[in-house]
Design a protein around this motif. Structure first.
Motif, short mmCIF file in Angstrom:
data_model
loop_
_atom_site.label_atom_id
_atom_site.label_comp_id
_atom_site.label_asym_id
_atom_site.label_seq_id
_atom_site.Cartn_x
_atom_site.Cartn_y
_atom_site.Cartn_z
N ASP A 1 4.11 -9.01 -5.19
CA ASP A 1 5.13 -10.03 -5.45
C ASP A 1 6.31 -9.41 -6.19
OD1 ASP A 1 3.54 -11.92 -4.25
OD2 ASP A 1 2.72 -12.71 -6.13
N ASP A 2 6.00 -8.62 -7.23
CA ASP A 2 7.06 -8.01 -8.04
C ASP A 2 7.89 -7.04 -7.20
OD1 ASP A 2 6.22 -9.40 -10.23
OD2 ASP A 2 5.29 -7.71 -11.27
N LEU A 3 7.23 -6.27 -6.34
CA LEU A 3 7.93 -5.27 -5.53
C LEU A 3 8.58 -5.89 -4.29
CD1 LEU A 3 5.38 -2.31 -5.70
CD2 LEU A 3 7.59 -2.47 -6.87
N GLN A 4 8.33 -7.19 -4.09
CA GLN A 4 8.89 -7.91 -2.94
C GLN A 4 8.52 -7.22 -1.63
OE1 GLN A 4 13.08 -8.84 -3.44
NE2 GLN A 4 12.83 -9.22 -5.61
N MET A 5 7.25 -6.88 -1.52
CA MET A 5 6.77 -6.22 -0.30
C MET A 5 5.43 -6.81 0.10
SD MET A 5 5.44 -2.55 -1.86
CE MET A 5 4.45 -2.08 -0.44
N ALA A 6 5.12 -6.70 1.39
CA ALA A 6 3.83 -7.18 1.90
C ALA A 6 2.73 -6.18 1.55
CB ALA A 6 3.91 -7.36 3.41
N ARG A 7 1.50 -6.64 1.55
CA ARG A 7 0.37 -5.74 1.36
C ARG A 7 0.31 -4.76 2.53
NH1 ARG A 7 -3.75 -7.00 -2.08
NH2 ARG A 7 -5.37 -6.39 -0.59
N PRO A 8 -0.43 -3.66 2.37
CA PRO A 8 -0.51 -2.67 3.47
C PRO A 8 -0.97 -3.31 4.78
CG PRO A 8 -1.44 -1.76 1.45
CD PRO A 8 -1.15 -3.21 1.17
N ASP A 9 -0.50 -2.73 5.86
CA ASP A 9 -0.90 -3.21 7.19
C ASP A 9 -2.33 -2.77 7.51
OD1 ASP A 9 1.84 -4.15 8.13
OD2 ASP A 9 2.26 -2.06 7.62
N VAL A 10 -2.71 -1.59 6.97
CA VAL A 10 -4.02 -1.01 7.28
C VAL A 10 -4.66 -0.49 5.99
CG1 VAL A 10 -5.23 0.84 8.53
CG2 VAL A 10 -3.24 -0.30 9.57
N PHE A 11 -5.94 -0.81 5.79
CA PHE A 11 -6.73 -0.26 4.68
C PHE A 11 -7.80 0.64 5.28
CE2 PHE A 11 -4.96 -4.16 3.01
CZ PHE A 11 -4.65 -3.86 1.68
N PRO B 1 11.12 1.23 -1.77
CA PRO B 1 12.51 1.39 -1.32
C PRO B 1 12.62 1.87 0.13
CG PRO B 1 12.17 2.40 -3.48
CD PRO B 1 10.81 2.08 -2.94
N ILE B 2 11.66 2.69 0.57
CA ILE B 2 11.70 3.19 1.96
C ILE B 2 11.44 2.03 2.92
CG2 ILE B 2 10.68 4.79 3.61
CD1 ILE B 2 10.03 6.64 1.28
N THR C 1 -6.98 -2.59 -8.62
CA THR C 1 -5.67 -2.18 -9.16
C THR C 1 -4.52 -2.75 -8.36
OG1 THR C 1 -5.46 -0.12 -7.87
CG2 THR C 1 -6.70 0.00 -9.94
N LEU C 2 -4.82 -3.29 -7.18
CA LEU C 2 -3.76 -3.85 -6.32
C LEU C 2 -3.69 -5.36 -6.49
CD1 LEU C 2 -4.24 -1.79 -3.03
CD2 LEU C 2 -3.06 -1.17 -5.15
N GLU C 3 -3.35 -5.78 -7.69
CA GLU C 3 -3.26 -7.22 -7.95
C GLU C 3 -2.10 -7.82 -7.16
OE1 GLU C 3 -0.92 -5.14 -11.25
OE2 GLU C 3 -2.80 -4.84 -10.18
N ALA C 4 -2.23 -9.09 -6.84
CA ALA C 4 -1.21 -9.77 -6.02
C ALA C 4 0.18 -9.67 -6.64
CB ALA C 4 -1.60 -11.24 -5.83
N SER C 5 0.25 -9.69 -7.98
CA SER C 5 1.56 -9.66 -8.64
C SER C 5 2.31 -8.35 -8.36
CB SER C 5 1.40 -9.84 -10.16
OG SER C 5 0.74 -8.73 -10.73
N LEU C 6 1.57 -7.26 -8.07
CA LEU C 6 2.23 -5.99 -7.77
C LEU C 6 3.12 -6.14 -6.54
CD1 LEU C 6 2.57 -2.89 -8.11
CD2 LEU C 6 0.60 -2.63 -6.58
N VAL D 1 -0.25 5.71 1.67
CA VAL D 1 -0.29 5.55 0.21
C VAL D 1 -1.73 5.74 -0.26
CG1 VAL D 1 -0.02 3.85 -1.64
CG2 VAL D 1 1.69 4.00 0.16
N GLY D 2 -1.91 6.50 -1.36
CA GLY D 2 -3.26 6.80 -1.82
C GLY D 2 -3.67 6.10 -3.09
N ALA D 3 -2.70 5.61 -3.90
CA ALA D 3 -3.03 4.98 -5.19
C ALA D 3 -1.89 4.07 -5.62
CB ALA D 3 -3.30 6.04 -6.25
N ARG D 4 -2.18 3.22 -6.59
CA ARG D 4 -1.23 2.19 -7.03
C ARG D 4 0.18 2.72 -7.32
NH1 ARG D 4 0.67 -0.73 -11.46
NH2 ARG D 4 0.46 -3.00 -11.29
N PRO D 5 0.33 3.84 -8.10
CA PRO D 5 1.70 4.28 -8.42
C PRO D 5 2.54 4.64 -7.20
CG PRO D 5 0.09 5.36 -9.85
CD PRO D 5 -0.69 4.67 -8.78
N ASN D 6 1.86 4.98 -6.08
CA ASN D 6 2.61 5.34 -4.87
C ASN D 6 3.41 4.17 -4.31
OD1 ASN D 6 -0.11 7.40 -3.54
ND2 ASN D 6 1.42 7.88 -5.08
N PHE D 7 2.94 2.94 -4.53
CA PHE D 7 3.63 1.78 -3.95
C PHE D 7 5.05 1.65 -4.48
CE2 PHE D 7 -0.77 0.56 -3.04
CZ PHE D 7 -0.66 0.17 -1.73
#
Length: 372
Positions: A55-65, A19-20, A48-53, A8-14
Protein backbone atom coordinates in the motif's frame (compact mmCIF):
# COMPACT_ATOMS: atom_id res chain seq x y z
CA UNK A 1 6.72 -6.77 -27.03
CA UNK A 2 9.67 -6.49 -24.65
CA UNK A 3 8.96 -8.86 -21.75
CA UNK A 4 10.84 -7.92 -18.56
CA UNK A 5 10.99 -10.18 -15.52
CA UNK A 6 12.09 -8.59 -12.22
CA UNK A 7 13.26 -10.98 -9.50
CA UNK A 8 13.06 -9.97 -5.84
CA UNK A 9 14.60 -12.02 -3.03
CA UNK A 10 13.77 -10.12 0.20
CA UNK A 11 11.71 -7.25 1.61
CA UNK A 12 14.31 -4.44 1.09
CA UNK A 13 14.43 -5.26 -2.64
CA UNK A 14 10.84 -4.08 -3.13
CA UNK A 15 11.86 -0.48 -2.41
CA UNK A 16 14.37 -0.74 -5.26
CA UNK A 17 12.03 -2.23 -7.84
CA UNK A 18 8.99 -0.03 -7.15
CA UNK A 19 10.39 2.87 -9.25
CA UNK A 20 11.19 0.48 -12.14
CA UNK A 21 7.63 -0.87 -12.08
CA UNK A 22 6.32 2.72 -12.21
CA UNK A 23 8.61 3.56 -15.13
CA UNK A 24 7.59 0.44 -17.10
CA UNK A 25 3.90 1.10 -16.42
CA UNK A 26 4.30 4.69 -17.64
CA UNK A 27 6.03 3.51 -20.82
CA UNK A 28 3.21 1.01 -21.35
CA UNK A 29 0.59 3.73 -20.82
CA UNK A 30 2.42 5.85 -23.40
CA UNK A 31 1.89 3.08 -25.96
CA UNK A 32 5.26 1.32 -25.73
CA UNK A 33 5.31 -2.44 -26.43
CA UNK A 34 6.71 -3.37 -23.03
CA UNK A 35 5.48 -5.62 -20.25
CA UNK A 36 6.74 -6.77 -16.86
CA UNK A 37 6.35 -9.56 -14.34
CA UNK A 38 7.43 -9.37 -10.69
CA UNK A 39 8.70 -12.65 -9.22
CA UNK A 40 9.36 -13.14 -5.49
CA UNK A 41 11.62 -16.00 -4.41
CA UNK A 42 9.83 -16.51 -1.10
CA UNK A 43 6.36 -17.57 -0.01
CA UNK A 44 3.08 -15.73 -0.48
CA UNK A 45 2.54 -15.75 3.30
CA UNK A 46 5.98 -14.35 4.14
CA UNK A 47 5.33 -12.34 7.37
CA UNK A 48 7.77 -9.57 6.34
CA UNK A 49 5.54 -8.72 3.37
CA UNK A 50 2.77 -7.01 5.28
CA UNK A 51 -0.05 -5.49 3.23
CA UNK A 52 0.96 -1.96 4.28
CA UNK A 53 4.29 -2.38 2.45
CA UNK A 54 2.57 -2.65 -0.92
CA UNK A 55 0.00 0.00 0.00
CA UNK A 56 2.78 2.41 0.98
CA UNK A 57 4.79 1.68 -2.16
CA UNK A 58 1.64 1.96 -4.29
CA UNK A 59 2.40 -1.31 -6.02
CA UNK A 60 0.68 -4.67 -6.44
CA UNK A 61 1.96 -7.81 -4.76
CA UNK A 62 4.28 -10.01 -6.85
CA UNK A 63 2.74 -11.78 -9.82
CA UNK A 64 4.61 -15.00 -8.99
CA UNK A 65 5.82 -16.50 -5.69
CA UNK A 66 8.45 -19.25 -6.07
CA UNK A 67 7.64 -20.37 -2.51
CA UNK A 68 11.23 -21.03 -1.37
CA UNK A 69 11.70 -20.89 2.41
CA UNK A 70 14.85 -22.32 4.01
CA UNK A 71 17.78 -21.11 6.13
CA UNK A 72 20.61 -23.04 4.44
CA UNK A 73 21.96 -20.84 1.64
CA UNK A 74 23.09 -23.72 -0.58
CA UNK A 75 19.70 -25.39 -0.29
CA UNK A 76 17.97 -22.08 -0.98
CA UNK A 77 20.13 -21.51 -4.07
CA UNK A 78 19.24 -24.93 -5.45
CA UNK A 79 15.52 -24.51 -4.86
CA UNK A 80 15.40 -21.06 -6.46
CA UNK A 81 17.33 -22.34 -9.49
CA UNK A 82 14.93 -25.25 -9.98
CA UNK A 83 11.75 -23.21 -9.56
CA UNK A 84 12.90 -20.16 -11.52
CA UNK A 85 14.06 -22.38 -14.39
CA UNK A 86 10.54 -23.87 -14.56
CA UNK A 87 9.09 -20.35 -14.60
CA UNK A 88 11.33 -19.16 -17.46
CA UNK A 89 10.62 -22.28 -19.52
CA UNK A 90 6.89 -21.54 -19.48
CA UNK A 91 6.93 -17.72 -19.66
CA UNK A 92 8.44 -15.86 -22.66
CA UNK A 93 11.06 -13.49 -21.23
CA UNK A 94 13.48 -11.12 -23.01
CA UNK A 95 15.34 -9.72 -20.02
CA UNK A 96 15.62 -10.57 -16.33
CA UNK A 97 16.51 -7.89 -13.76
CA UNK A 98 18.02 -9.21 -10.52
CA UNK A 99 18.42 -7.00 -7.45
CA UNK A 100 21.32 -6.71 -4.99
CA UNK A 101 23.38 -9.65 -3.76
CA UNK A 102 21.32 -12.37 -2.10
CA UNK A 103 21.72 -16.11 -2.65
CA UNK A 104 18.35 -16.09 -4.42
CA UNK A 105 19.59 -13.26 -6.67
CA UNK A 106 22.65 -15.28 -7.67
CA UNK A 107 20.50 -18.37 -8.29
CA UNK A 108 18.16 -16.44 -10.60
CA UNK A 109 21.16 -14.93 -12.41
CA UNK A 110 22.71 -18.34 -13.12
CA UNK A 111 19.44 -19.76 -14.45
CA UNK A 112 18.84 -16.69 -16.62
CA UNK A 113 22.21 -17.09 -18.34
CA UNK A 114 21.72 -20.83 -18.82
CA UNK A 115 18.43 -20.07 -20.57
CA UNK A 116 20.17 -17.60 -22.92
CA UNK A 117 18.18 -14.61 -21.65
CA UNK A 118 19.59 -11.10 -21.21
CA UNK A 119 20.59 -10.52 -17.57
CA UNK A 120 20.63 -7.07 -15.91
CA UNK A 121 21.97 -6.46 -12.41
CA UNK A 122 20.79 -3.70 -10.09
CA UNK A 123 22.86 -2.56 -8.12
CA UNK A 124 26.13 -3.69 -9.77
CA UNK A 125 29.68 -2.92 -8.67
CA UNK A 126 29.11 -2.94 -4.90
CA UNK A 127 31.97 -4.59 -3.01
CA UNK A 128 33.11 -5.16 0.58
CA UNK A 129 36.38 -6.76 -0.63
CA UNK A 130 35.87 -9.46 2.02
CA UNK A 131 35.71 -12.76 0.14
CA UNK A 132 34.67 -14.55 3.36
CA UNK A 133 31.26 -12.87 3.13
CA UNK A 134 28.71 -14.97 1.21
CA UNK A 135 27.22 -11.80 -0.29
CA UNK A 136 30.60 -10.82 -1.73
CA UNK A 137 30.77 -14.11 -3.62
CA UNK A 138 27.22 -13.54 -4.85
CA UNK A 139 28.15 -10.06 -6.13
CA UNK A 140 31.16 -11.34 -8.03
CA UNK A 141 29.17 -14.12 -9.67
CA UNK A 142 26.19 -11.92 -10.59
CA UNK A 143 28.30 -9.09 -12.01
CA UNK A 144 30.42 -11.60 -13.92
CA UNK A 145 27.35 -13.11 -15.59
CA UNK A 146 25.41 -9.91 -16.29
CA UNK A 147 24.93 -8.46 -19.76
CA UNK A 148 23.88 -5.10 -18.34
CA UNK A 149 25.40 -3.73 -15.13
CA UNK A 150 23.46 -0.84 -13.56
CA UNK A 151 25.67 0.97 -11.04
CA UNK A 152 24.69 3.62 -8.51
CA UNK A 153 27.84 5.71 -8.83
CA UNK A 154 31.27 6.17 -10.36
CA UNK A 155 32.88 3.84 -7.78
CA UNK A 156 30.68 0.98 -8.98
CA UNK A 157 31.72 1.71 -12.57
CA UNK A 158 35.40 1.66 -11.63
CA UNK A 159 35.09 -1.67 -9.81
CA UNK A 160 33.25 -3.43 -12.64
CA UNK A 161 35.68 -2.09 -15.26
CA UNK A 162 38.69 -3.11 -13.14
CA UNK A 163 37.29 -6.63 -12.86
CA UNK A 164 37.07 -6.94 -16.62
CA UNK A 165 33.52 -5.89 -17.51
CA UNK A 166 33.34 -4.24 -20.93
CA UNK A 167 32.66 -0.54 -20.59
CA UNK A 168 29.74 -0.84 -23.01
CA UNK A 169 27.92 -3.13 -20.53
CA UNK A 170 28.25 -0.79 -17.53
CA UNK A 171 25.76 2.03 -16.98
CA UNK A 172 25.91 4.54 -14.13
CA UNK A 173 22.18 5.03 -13.71
CA UNK A 174 22.22 6.56 -10.22
CA UNK A 175 20.71 5.49 -6.91
CA UNK A 176 17.31 3.81 -7.35
CA UNK A 177 16.37 4.43 -3.68
CA UNK A 178 16.43 8.16 -4.31
CA UNK A 179 13.65 7.78 -6.89
CA UNK A 180 11.50 6.64 -3.97
CA UNK A 181 12.70 9.36 -1.64
CA UNK A 182 11.65 12.00 -4.15
CA UNK A 183 8.41 10.25 -5.17
CA UNK A 184 7.10 9.54 -1.65
CA UNK A 185 8.47 12.57 0.19
CA UNK A 186 5.17 14.41 0.21
CA UNK A 187 3.43 11.24 1.43
CA UNK A 188 5.53 10.62 4.58
CA UNK A 189 3.30 10.08 7.61
CA UNK A 190 4.27 11.10 11.12
CA UNK A 191 3.94 7.83 13.07
CA UNK A 192 1.69 7.82 16.16
CA UNK A 193 4.68 6.66 18.24
CA UNK A 194 6.16 10.16 17.86
CA UNK A 195 3.27 11.63 19.82
CA UNK A 196 3.18 8.72 22.26
CA UNK A 197 6.85 9.37 23.14
CA UNK A 198 6.51 13.16 22.94
CA UNK A 199 9.15 13.42 20.22
CA UNK A 200 9.99 16.78 18.66
CA UNK A 201 11.22 16.87 15.07
CA UNK A 202 15.00 17.19 15.00
CA UNK A 203 15.36 16.27 18.69
CA UNK A 204 15.69 12.48 18.63
CA UNK A 205 17.95 9.75 17.20
CA UNK A 206 16.77 6.75 15.12
CA UNK A 207 18.49 3.40 15.70
CA UNK A 208 18.12 0.40 13.37
CA UNK A 209 19.81 -3.00 13.56
CA UNK A 210 19.64 -5.87 11.11
CA UNK A 211 23.06 -7.48 10.57
CA UNK A 212 23.18 -11.02 11.98
CA UNK A 213 26.94 -10.92 12.60
CA UNK A 214 26.55 -7.82 14.76
CA UNK A 215 23.77 -9.41 16.81
CA UNK A 216 25.67 -12.69 17.21
CA UNK A 217 28.53 -11.13 19.22
CA UNK A 218 26.44 -10.32 22.27
CA UNK A 219 29.28 -9.00 24.41
CA UNK A 220 30.31 -6.41 21.85
CA UNK A 221 26.69 -5.61 20.99
CA UNK A 222 26.14 -4.88 24.69
CA UNK A 223 29.15 -2.55 24.74
CA UNK A 224 27.95 -0.71 21.65
CA UNK A 225 24.33 -0.31 22.72
CA UNK A 226 25.34 0.85 26.21
CA UNK A 227 27.80 3.32 24.69
CA UNK A 228 25.06 4.68 22.45
CA UNK A 229 22.56 5.02 25.31
CA UNK A 230 25.18 6.70 27.52
CA UNK A 231 26.27 9.16 24.80
CA UNK A 232 22.64 10.00 23.97
CA UNK A 233 21.99 11.19 27.51
CA UNK A 234 18.49 12.69 27.60
CA UNK A 235 18.04 12.62 23.82
CA UNK A 236 15.44 9.96 22.95
CA UNK A 237 16.73 7.07 20.83
CA UNK A 238 13.88 5.47 18.89
CA UNK A 239 14.51 1.91 17.69
CA UNK A 240 11.87 0.38 15.37
CA UNK A 241 13.30 -3.15 15.49
CA UNK A 242 12.05 -6.43 14.09
CA UNK A 243 11.88 -9.65 16.17
CA UNK A 244 15.48 -10.92 16.37
CA UNK A 245 16.99 -7.44 16.65
CA UNK A 246 14.50 -6.30 19.32
CA UNK A 247 15.22 -9.45 21.32
CA UNK A 248 19.01 -9.10 21.00
CA UNK A 249 19.03 -5.45 22.12
CA UNK A 250 16.61 -6.07 25.00
CA UNK A 251 18.70 -8.99 26.26
CA UNK A 252 22.03 -7.14 26.28
CA UNK A 253 20.59 -3.98 27.84
CA UNK A 254 18.48 -5.50 30.58
CA UNK A 255 17.14 -2.65 32.71
CA UNK A 256 19.73 -0.11 31.49
CA UNK A 257 17.48 1.30 28.79
CA UNK A 258 18.10 4.99 29.47
CA UNK A 259 16.46 7.05 26.71
CA UNK A 260 16.25 4.07 24.34
CA UNK A 261 12.72 3.21 23.17
CA UNK A 262 12.30 -0.09 21.30
CA UNK A 263 9.11 0.25 19.28
CA UNK A 264 7.21 -1.92 16.80
CA UNK A 265 8.51 -1.92 13.20
CA UNK A 266 7.07 0.94 11.16
CA UNK A 267 5.55 1.01 7.70
CA UNK A 268 7.61 2.44 4.85
CA UNK A 269 5.99 5.88 4.84
CA UNK A 270 6.08 6.20 8.64
CA UNK A 271 9.73 5.16 8.86
CA UNK A 272 10.50 7.58 6.04
CA UNK A 273 9.08 10.43 8.14
CA UNK A 274 10.83 9.28 11.35
CA UNK A 275 14.26 9.07 9.68
CA UNK A 276 13.89 12.26 7.65
CA UNK A 277 13.02 14.36 10.74
CA UNK A 278 15.62 12.87 13.12
CA UNK A 279 18.58 14.73 14.58
CA UNK A 280 20.66 11.75 13.52
CA UNK A 281 20.62 8.07 12.61
CA UNK A 282 22.61 5.10 13.94
CA UNK A 283 22.29 2.06 11.69
CA UNK A 284 23.95 -0.98 10.14
CA UNK A 285 21.86 -0.64 6.96
CA UNK A 286 23.29 0.72 3.74
CA UNK A 287 19.81 1.66 2.54
CA UNK A 288 19.08 3.71 5.67
CA UNK A 289 22.47 5.43 5.35
CA UNK A 290 21.75 6.34 1.73
CA UNK A 291 18.38 7.81 2.67
CA UNK A 292 20.03 9.80 5.48
CA UNK A 293 22.45 11.31 2.96
CA UNK A 294 19.53 12.31 0.73
CA UNK A 295 17.77 13.92 3.70
CA UNK A 296 20.96 15.62 4.91
CA UNK A 297 20.62 13.84 8.27
CA UNK A 298 23.87 12.90 10.09
CA UNK A 299 24.36 9.14 10.02
CA UNK A 300 26.60 6.71 11.92
CA UNK A 301 27.01 3.28 10.33
CA UNK A 302 27.99 0.35 12.54
CA UNK A 303 30.31 -1.21 10.01
CA UNK A 304 33.89 -0.84 8.84
CA UNK A 305 32.91 -0.58 5.18
CA UNK A 306 30.00 0.45 3.01
CA UNK A 307 29.09 -0.79 -0.44
CA UNK A 308 28.03 2.79 -1.26
CA UNK A 309 31.13 4.83 -0.47
CA UNK A 310 29.52 7.98 -1.92
CA UNK A 311 27.54 8.28 1.32
CA UNK A 312 30.86 8.70 3.16
CA UNK A 313 32.82 10.67 0.57
CA UNK A 314 30.21 13.35 -0.12
CA UNK A 315 27.25 12.34 2.03
CA UNK A 316 26.37 12.53 5.73
CA UNK A 317 27.58 9.02 6.65
CA UNK A 318 30.46 8.13 9.01
CA UNK A 319 31.70 4.56 9.54
CA UNK A 320 32.54 3.54 13.12
CA UNK A 321 32.94 -0.22 12.64
CA UNK A 322 31.91 -2.21 15.70
CA UNK A 323 33.83 0.08 18.04
CA UNK A 324 31.83 1.22 21.08
CA UNK A 325 34.19 4.09 21.93
CA UNK A 326 34.15 5.44 18.40
CA UNK A 327 30.34 5.16 18.35
CA UNK A 328 30.05 7.15 21.58
CA UNK A 329 32.45 9.82 20.34
CA UNK A 330 30.66 10.26 17.00
CA UNK A 331 27.22 10.30 18.60
CA UNK A 332 28.44 12.98 21.01
CA UNK A 333 29.65 15.06 18.07
CA UNK A 334 26.36 14.52 16.25
CA UNK A 335 24.24 15.68 19.17
CA UNK A 336 26.52 18.67 19.75
CA UNK A 337 26.00 19.77 16.14
CA UNK A 338 29.59 18.98 15.10
CA UNK A 339 29.16 17.13 11.81
CA UNK A 340 30.72 17.30 8.39
CA UNK A 341 29.16 19.17 5.49
CA UNK A 342 27.34 16.83 3.11
CA UNK A 343 25.87 17.04 -0.37
CA UNK A 344 24.08 14.77 -2.85
CA UNK A 345 26.18 12.36 -4.91
CA UNK A 346 25.99 12.48 -8.69
CA UNK A 347 22.77 11.28 -10.34
CA UNK A 348 20.72 11.18 -7.13
CA UNK A 349 18.07 13.01 -9.13
CA UNK A 350 15.11 10.62 -8.98
CA UNK A 351 15.41 9.56 -12.64
CA UNK A 352 17.29 6.27 -12.18
CA UNK A 353 14.36 4.01 -13.13
CA UNK A 354 13.65 6.14 -16.19
CA UNK A 355 17.26 5.66 -17.37
CA UNK A 356 17.11 1.89 -16.69
CA UNK A 357 13.96 1.39 -18.77
CA UNK A 358 15.40 3.45 -21.63
CA UNK A 359 18.58 1.34 -21.62
CA UNK A 360 16.55 -1.88 -21.56
CA UNK A 361 14.52 -0.75 -24.56
CA UNK A 362 17.71 0.11 -26.47
CA UNK A 363 19.84 -2.88 -25.48
CA UNK A 364 17.67 -5.89 -24.65
CA UNK A 365 16.70 -6.60 -28.25
CA UNK A 366 20.32 -6.36 -29.34
CA UNK A 367 21.47 -8.83 -26.65
CA UNK A 368 18.63 -11.23 -27.41
CA UNK A 369 19.43 -11.27 -31.11
CA UNK A 370 23.08 -12.14 -30.45
CA UNK A 371 22.15 -15.08 -28.24
CA UNK A 372 23.04 -13.50 -24.87
Amino acid sequence: MLNICIVVGARPNFMKVAPILRAIDKAQADGEAIGRTLVYAGRADDPTLEASLFDDLQMARPDVFLGVDCENLNELTGQVMTKFESYLQSHPTDVVIVVDDLASTMAAAIVTKKQGITLAHLVAGTRSFDIHMPKEINRLVIDGLSDLLFTAGITGNSITNREGAEQSRVYMVGNILIDNQRFYHSLWRRPPVCDELGLEDGRYVVFTLNRKALMADKENLARMVRAMVSAAGNTPVVAPLRGAAAKAVSEVLGSEVGALHIVEPLGYLEFGYLAAHAQGVVTDSGNVAEEATFNGVPCITLNSYTEHIETVKVGSNVLVGEDAERLAQCLGDMLAGRWKHSSLPERWDGRTAERIVQILKECAGEHSSTGH
